[in-house]
Design a protein around this motif. Structure first.
Motif, short mmCIF file in Angstrom:
data_model
loop_
_atom_site.label_atom_id
_atom_site.label_comp_id
_atom_site.label_asym_id
_atom_site.label_seq_id
_atom_site.Cartn_x
_atom_site.Cartn_y
_atom_site.Cartn_z
N UNK A 215 38.55 46.30 46.83
CA UNK A 215 39.53 45.82 45.86
C UNK A 215 39.08 46.03 44.42
N UNK A 216 37.77 46.06 44.19
CA UNK A 216 37.24 46.27 42.84
C UNK A 216 36.78 47.71 42.60
N UNK A 217 36.95 48.57 43.62
CA UNK A 217 36.60 50.00 43.54
C UNK A 217 35.13 50.21 43.17
N UNK A 218 34.25 49.36 43.71
CA UNK A 218 32.81 49.52 43.50
C UNK A 218 32.21 50.16 44.75
N UNK A 219 31.61 51.35 44.63
CA UNK A 219 31.04 52.00 45.81
C UNK A 219 29.82 51.26 46.35
N UNK A 220 29.60 51.40 47.66
CA UNK A 220 28.42 50.84 48.32
C UNK A 220 27.53 52.00 48.73
N UNK A 221 26.26 51.96 48.36
CA UNK A 221 25.31 53.01 48.72
C UNK A 221 24.27 52.40 49.65
N UNK A 222 24.21 52.90 50.87
CA UNK A 222 23.29 52.36 51.88
C UNK A 222 22.13 53.33 52.05
N UNK A 223 20.90 52.84 51.90
CA UNK A 223 19.71 53.69 51.96
C UNK A 223 18.52 52.89 52.45
N UNK A 224 17.42 53.56 52.70
CA UNK A 224 16.20 52.87 53.15
C UNK A 224 15.27 52.64 51.96
N UNK A 225 14.96 51.37 51.70
CA UNK A 225 14.04 51.06 50.60
C UNK A 225 12.59 51.21 51.04
N UNK A 226 12.36 51.48 52.33
CA UNK A 226 10.99 51.61 52.83
C UNK A 226 10.39 52.98 52.51
N UNK A 227 11.23 53.93 52.15
CA UNK A 227 10.74 55.25 51.79
C UNK A 227 10.38 55.27 50.31
N UNK A 228 9.18 55.67 50.00
CA UNK A 228 8.70 55.65 48.61
C UNK A 228 9.58 56.55 47.73
N UNK A 229 10.01 56.01 46.61
CA UNK A 229 10.84 56.77 45.68
C UNK A 229 12.31 56.83 46.03
N UNK A 230 12.72 56.14 47.12
CA UNK A 230 14.11 56.24 47.58
C UNK A 230 15.09 55.64 46.57
#
Length: 245
Positions: A215-230
């Motif tokens: 509804x607010x047009x904000x994208x969601x980015x799903x990633x792994x924070x366990x990978x260095x530099x991700x």
């Protein structure tokens, strides 16, 4: 005469909210807070801010300490159990603040449940000002109300802070058709629509959070924070992730 390089021009997103699960803070432990893991996340966050000038805020779940739904399932009053879960998120926020400030990153914790002796109350304009001054703001205690998850709290704060994206740091590098740790043939999605996530019941976040982001047009980015530099990579639009928009 040398001038400092402005890395902000490399950014895809210049203000983001990062959502972490409480379980992420357990590290190799079975319960509670593992400070070396908190410091690892703090290094990732601090490094990304130093190199890009991104404005960053966080929401952290409380499942490593207490989960309201589990308490309710065991016979506890749901509102009371959710209040305990919100207090758990404050503990996690203070632990992450400690980790970030140990490495020199100014951090403020704002709680939706006022507790002035340990952190600031949630005040929208003050939070925005903190981020403009390159302080990390950690929003604790969810929305301050029972029956709402920290996913929904994160979506709400992302909208209130005018964030350009909500990042969800998970155990895997995106959204899969099934658990990739259990199903070797699970498919990883590069891009998804909000409605696809809801229709397929992919359980990236709870439905109310995804709906609010839609509804607010904000994208969601799903990633792994366990990978260095991700985190730095996805801020620049080059990391392995799934984009929901």
């Amino acid at each position: 005469m040398t001038t400092e390089t402005d890395h902000s021009s490399e950014l895809v997103y210049k203000r983001v909210l990062l959502k972490l699960s409480g379980e992420a803070l357990m590290g190799p432990s079975e319960f509670g807070i593992h400070m070396p893991t908190c410091l690892q996340f703090a290094e990732e966050i601090s490094g990304a801010i130093r190199q890009t000038n991104v404005e960053l805020c966080l929401v952290i779940g409380g499942g490593n300490i207490f989960r309201g739904l589990a308490g309710a399932a065991n016979g506890m009053d749901r509102s009371q159990a959710d209040s305990m879960g919100m207090l758990a998120t404050v503990m996690n926020a203070l632990a992450m603040q400690s980790a970030l400030e140990q490495i020199g990153t100014p951090t403020r914790v704002q709680s939706a449940i006022p507790m002035d002796t340990v952190c600031e109350p949630y005040i929208r304009r003050r939070a925005i000002r903190h981020m403009e001054k390159k302080r990390v703001v950690i929003f604790a205690a969810g929305t301050g109300n029972p029956y709402f998850t920290t996913d929904t709290g994160a979506a709400l704060r992302a909208a209130e802070m005018n964030c350009e994206a909500m990042f969800k740091g998970t155990q895997v590098d995106g959204v899969y058709s099934a658990d990739p740790k259990k199903h070797a043939d699970a498919e990883r999605y590069e891009k998804l629509g909000y409605q696809e996530v809801l229709a397929r019941d992919l359980r990236v976040m709870d439905a109310s959070a995804v709906s609010l982001m839609r509804d607010t047009s904000i994208p969601i980015v799903v990633f792994s924070l366990h990978k260095k530099g991700a985190l730095l990579d996805v801020l620049r639009g080059v990391g392995t992730s799934t984009l929901i928009s």
